[in-house]
Enzyme design. Structure first.
Site: not given
Ligand code: IPE
Ligand code: MG
Length: 280
Positions: A84-85
């Protein structure tokens, strides 16, 4: 830290420990919460809907209705892993404090859990914090940790009500794919030393048994999604991703919603998985 949510499973308790923590002196450890651990697996018994308050309803029939027509049930990945960047970039683009980017990221997590539950994905693993993220400024790490802890505190109640099981994996507050392989090697070496196995017994199957993910039903993700345009694994699951299909999204994690997940799943469903064999 990674959270792995196992969906559509029947289980007896909403929390389970795959291995006991070696230390209980770490200040992040709370007996009530799994946030002290790097990898948490939540199992959800036939979750099909989470209402606006985040409460999951169990309804085996809703999955049929809710699956978008673009997606085929029989081609759905069993295990989806997500890096989850882009939370900070999302906040900075809007002139907001970084903490609000992370909060928006947590809202996206709730949405994705709901969608995956509705669409029949069995396991969802979310990579939230790698051991390398400790190199970030302490103030930011503190913000992140308190957010994780608060979100997990809030959600545990909902998970429990919805019949979601959290399985705790690992024995320290970091998850690192390399470390996972190293600790598996150490365990195997000890078994050889103790005469339990011989060197010739070591094979992929044996190594997989010793990885921290060995308590998940489908430990090797079928699909890895990374948001925010970076094309890296960043020390996430390494061994386990050997045959995963990769999908990179330009969206920052807080913007990753239904349309983006559908695009990733649809791309996955068009792939031909060969596991090293020739194409048909
Ligand atoms: C990913 O978002 C979340 C964590 C590592 C905790 P980032 O914080 O890496 O956001 P960007 O990539 O800097 O925008
Ligand atoms: Mg990043």
């Amino acid at each position: 830290m990674a959270f792995s949510l196992q969906l559509h499973q029947i289980f007896l308790s909403h929390t389970r420990f795959c291995s006991q923590p070696k230390s209980i002196t770490n200040p992040l450890i709370s007996l009530k919460l799994p946030s002290i651990h790097p990898l948490a697996v939540a199992q959800n018994a036939a979750i099909s809907n989470i209402d606006s308050a985040g409460v999951a309803a169990i309804d085996g029939s809703a999955e049929e209705v809710l699956l978008p027509p673009q997606l085929r049930r029989e081609l759905m990945p069993k295990h989806v892993a997500v890096i989850m960047d882009g939370n900070r970039r999302w906040a900075k683009m809007r002139g907001l404090p970084v903490a609000l980017g992370y909060e928006a990221g947590i809202r996206a997590v709730r949405n994705i859990i709901e969608l995956c539950g509705n669409w029949g994905i069995r396991v969802l693993t979310l990579f939230a914090f790698s051991s390398d993220n400790w190199l970030r400024p302490k103030v930011e790490v503190d913000i992140l940790m308190s957010l994780f802890e608060r979100a997990l505190n809030d959600e545990l109640e909902n998970f429990s009500r919805a019949g979601i099981q959290i399985s705790i994996i690992g024995d320290s507050i970091n998850y690192s794919g390399q470390h996972d392989v190293v600790q598996a090697c150490q365990t195997i070496a000890q078994k050889v030393k103790d005469g339990i196995i011989e060197t010739k017994d070591i094979n992929s199957f044996l190594i997989e048994q010793e990885l921290q993910t060995n308590c998940i039903d489908f430990p090797c993700p079928d699909l890895l999604i990374r948001t925010s345009g970076e094309l890296r694994l960043s020390n996430f699951l390494l061994w386990q991703l050997a045959y995963a299909e990769l999908f990179f999204s330009h969206s920052h994690w807080p913007d990753f919603g239904e349309a983006e997940l559908m695009e990733a799943l649809s791309s996955f469903q068009q792939r031909q998985r060969r596991y090293g064999r020739q194409s048909s």
